[in-house]
Design a protein around this motif. Structure first.
Motif, PDB file in Angstrom:
ATOM      1  N   GLY A 199       0.783  -1.233   0.000  1.00  0.00           N
ATOM      2  CA  GLY A 199       0.000   0.000   0.000  1.00  0.00           C
ATOM      3  C   GLY A 199       0.809   1.274   0.000  1.00  0.00           C
ATOM      4  O   GLY A 199       0.269   2.354  -0.290  1.00  0.00           O
ATOM      5  N   ILE A 200       2.100   1.194   0.292  1.00  0.00           N
ATOM      6  CA  ILE A 200       2.913   2.417   0.344  1.00  0.00           C
ATOM      7  C   ILE A 200       2.892   3.155  -0.987  1.00  0.00           C
ATOM      8  O   ILE A 200       2.787   4.393  -1.032  1.00  0.00           O
ATOM      9  N   LEU A 201       2.981   2.412  -2.094  1.00  0.00           N
ATOM     10  CA  LEU A 201       3.109   3.051  -3.404  1.00  0.00           C
ATOM     11  C   LEU A 201       1.793   3.619  -3.937  1.00  0.00           C
ATOM     12  O   LEU A 201       1.752   4.166  -5.036  1.00  0.00           O
ATOM     13  N   PRO A 234      10.590  11.204  -1.856  1.00  0.00           N
ATOM     14  CA  PRO A 234      10.993  11.548  -3.230  1.00  0.00           C
ATOM     15  C   PRO A 234      10.421  10.595  -4.290  1.00  0.00           C
ATOM     16  O   PRO A 234      10.048  11.034  -5.382  1.00  0.00           O
ATOM     17  N   LEU A 235      10.351   9.303  -3.956  1.00  0.00           N
ATOM     18  CA  LEU A 235       9.761   8.346  -4.903  1.00  0.00           C
ATOM     19  C   LEU A 235       8.275   8.603  -5.059  1.00  0.00           C
ATOM     20  O   LEU A 235       7.741   8.573  -6.186  1.00  0.00           O
ATOM     21  N   ILE A 236       7.582   8.854  -3.955  1.00  0.00           N
ATOM     22  CA  ILE A 236       6.152   9.152  -4.014  1.00  0.00           C
ATOM     23  C   ILE A 236       5.916  10.411  -4.845  1.00  0.00           C
ATOM     24  O   ILE A 236       4.952  10.482  -5.631  1.00  0.00           O
ATOM     25  N   ASP A 237       6.791  11.401  -4.718  1.00  0.00           N
ATOM     26  CA  ASP A 237       6.644  12.646  -5.484  1.00  0.00           C
ATOM     27  C   ASP A 237       6.754  12.388  -6.985  1.00  0.00           C
ATOM     28  O   ASP A 237       6.000  12.964  -7.782  1.00  0.00           O
ATOM     29  N   VAL A 238       7.695  11.527  -7.380  1.00  0.00           N
ATOM     30  CA  VAL A 238       7.843  11.198  -8.803  1.00  0.00           C
ATOM     31  C   VAL A 238       6.626  10.424  -9.304  1.00  0.00           C
ATOM     32  O   VAL A 238       6.102  10.696 -10.396  1.00  0.00           O
ATOM     33  N   LYS A 287       1.467   3.369 -20.364  1.00  0.00           N
ATOM     34  CA  LYS A 287       2.755   3.317 -21.047  1.00  0.00           C
ATOM     35  C   LYS A 287       3.746   4.258 -20.378  1.00  0.00           C
ATOM     36  O   LYS A 287       3.410   5.401 -20.067  1.00  0.00           O
ATOM     37  N   LEU A 288       4.940   3.770 -20.164  1.00  0.00           N
ATOM     38  CA  LEU A 288       6.016   4.588 -19.619  1.00  0.00           C
ATOM     39  C   LEU A 288       7.130   4.677 -20.655  1.00  0.00           C
ATOM     40  O   LEU A 288       7.515   3.664 -21.256  1.00  0.00           O
ATOM     41  N   THR A 289       7.638   5.880 -20.873  1.00  0.00           N
ATOM     42  CA  THR A 289       8.724   6.065 -21.835  1.00  0.00           C
ATOM     43  C   THR A 289      10.040   5.583 -21.221  1.00  0.00           C
ATOM     44  O   THR A 289      10.149   5.358 -20.017  1.00  0.00           O
ATOM     45  N   GLU A 290      11.057   5.461 -22.069  1.00  0.00           N
ATOM     46  CA  GLU A 290      12.376   5.061 -21.579  1.00  0.00           C
ATOM     47  C   GLU A 290      12.890   6.052 -20.543  1.00  0.00           C
ATOM     48  O   GLU A 290      13.475   5.655 -19.529  1.00  0.00           O
ATOM     49  N   ASP A 291      12.674   7.346 -20.792  1.00  0.00           N
ATOM     50  CA  ASP A 291      13.119   8.356 -19.834  1.00  0.00           C
ATOM     51  C   ASP A 291      12.367   8.238 -18.508  1.00  0.00           C
ATOM     52  O   ASP A 291      12.962   8.396 -17.432  1.00  0.00           O
ATOM     53  N   GLU A 292      11.076   7.956 -18.582  1.00  0.00           N
ATOM     54  CA  GLU A 292      10.288   7.804 -17.350  1.00  0.00           C
ATOM     55  C   GLU A 292      10.720   6.571 -16.570  1.00  0.00           C
ATOM     56  O   GLU A 292      10.805   6.608 -15.332  1.00  0.00           O
ATOM     57  N   LEU A 293      11.005   5.497 -17.287  1.00  0.00           N
ATOM     58  CA  LEU A 293      11.480   4.282 -16.620  1.00  0.00           C
ATOM     59  C   LEU A 293      12.835   4.516 -15.964  1.00  0.00           C
ATOM     60  O   LEU A 293      13.070   4.074 -14.830  1.00  0.00           O
ATOM     61  N   LYS A 294      13.717   5.227 -16.650  1.00  0.00           N
ATOM     62  CA  LYS A 294      15.028   5.538 -16.075  1.00  0.00           C
ATOM     63  C   LYS A 294      14.883   6.412 -14.841  1.00  0.00           C
ATOM     64  O   LYS A 294      15.592   6.228 -13.845  1.00  0.00           O
ATOM     65  N   GLN A 295      13.957   7.370 -14.899  1.00  0.00           N
ATOM     66  CA  GLN A 295      13.719   8.245 -13.750  1.00  0.00           C
ATOM     67  C   GLN A 295      13.243   7.432 -12.544  1.00  0.00           C
ATOM     68  O   GLN A 295      13.739   7.607 -11.425  1.00  0.00           O
ATOM     69  N   LEU A 296      12.305   6.532 -12.777  1.00  0.00           N
ATOM     70  CA  LEU A 296      11.797   5.697 -11.693  1.00  0.00           C
ATOM     71  C   LEU A 296      12.874   4.748 -11.179  1.00  0.00           C
ATOM     72  O   LEU A 296      12.999   4.529  -9.962  1.00  0.00           O
TER      73      LEU A 296
END
Length: 309
Positions: A199-201, A234-238, A287-296
């Motif tokens: 549930g955290i995410l 910070p992860l929750i913010d992203v 869908k997540l882009t390559e940049d979004e996946l790298k950010q995560l």
């Protein structure tokens, strides 16, 4: 819904698996059986045809609810259950399997997992009985949950492990170093549990909408410690930023990240809430882009390193 092949088997599983731990009660606050039966049936209507339970979830009660909810739909479903670590000697294992089949109202289980390893019982004995159950058609695939790389390799000496079920999410990535490459090499399926970190995410523990009370078992889990919740921000913010951009929930982004991992077969997510169920189902189309996946990937790794420091 979308579907993927499970390892080397001919079993097709839905990308989202309905996790039935909560339905057994026990550590979780449980809705009525009627509510949970409807939730399972709603999941089926939404295309989730894979259901994961265990004899240890509410001492078999979860299995019974799954059996009631899916009666008459057997050929359209993939049903997985697990044998407890205290029942891994051959005689007890067979008795557990027979009881689970009775609870589930079926004559075979698609996947039967060793829930937790037990070093006091030779894995050769356990695998021998699982192999017999498979040969007899009582189970279609053998699974291992919560195994280390060494335990997985040892089990594979005595039979075929078709799928593993590890804890895996943006806050649990320990399998990536050794277990994931081994599973890739041997075509072993991976079904993630705690896919949204209990549930955290979803973000509710960071936005003030939910708190972990004193009777909640998660209070003792390290990721829910106040200092760790702060480090997770910070992860929750992203996740929140990406969710707002795509007009979806945080959990949809978190599940989508898992589904973008090529090694993953299915993300197990449990809920007793039909709104959350619908959100979980929609994650297959995010869908997540390559940049979004790298950010995560990066923020996830940074947060985990901070918590583990």
């Amino acid at each position: 819904m979308k579907y993927r092949q499970l390892g080397k088997t001919d079993i097709q599983v839905s990308e989202i698996t309905f996790g039935c731990w909560e339905l057994g009660g026990g550590q979780w606050d449980k809705q009525s059986d009627e509510v949970n039966i409807r939730a399972i049936q709603k999941a089926f209507e939404l295309g989730i045809h894979t259901f994961d339970t265990a004899e240890g979830y509410g001492q078999g009660h979860s299995e019974q609810i799954v059996g009631q909810a899916l009666e008459g739909k057997r050929k359209e479903c993939v049903i997985a259950s697990k044998v407890s670590r205290s029942h891994l000697n051959p005689a007890d294992l067979r008795k557990s399997a027979e009881t689970s089949l009775k609870h589930l109202r079926v004559d075979y289980m698609d996947i039967y997992y060793i829930h937790w390893p037990n070093d006091d019982i030779p894995i050769s004995d356990t695998m021998s009985e699982l192999n017999k159950l498979k040969e007899e058609g009582l189970i279609r695939a053998i699974g291992a949950s919560n195994f280390s790389i060494n335990q997985l390799q040892e089990a594979m000496k005595h039979g075929r492990i078709d799928v593993i079920q590890p804890e895996y999410s943006l806050l649990h990535r320990g399998i990536e170093a050794e277990i994931v490459p081994y599973c890739e090499e041997h075509s072993i399926g991976i079904m993630s549990y705690s896919s949204i970190a209990k549930g955290i995410l979803t973000g509710v523990f960071h936005n003030g909408k939910a708190v972990v009370n004193d009777t909640d078992f998660r209070k003792e889990r390290r990721l829910f410690f106040p200092e760790h919740l702060k480090q997770e921000q910070p992860l929750i913010d992203v996740l929140k930023s990406l969710a707002e951009q795509k007009q979806v929930s945080l959990s949809e982004i978190a599940i989508s990240w898992l589904l973008h991992q090529p090694v993953l077969t299915s993300a197990i997510v449990g809920t007793q809430n039909e709104k959350h169920l619908a959100e979980n189902t929609r994650a297959v189309d995010v869908k997540l882009t390559e940049d979004e996946l790298k950010q995560l990937d990066q923020i996830s790794a940074d947060v985990i390193a901070g918590i583990d420091a």
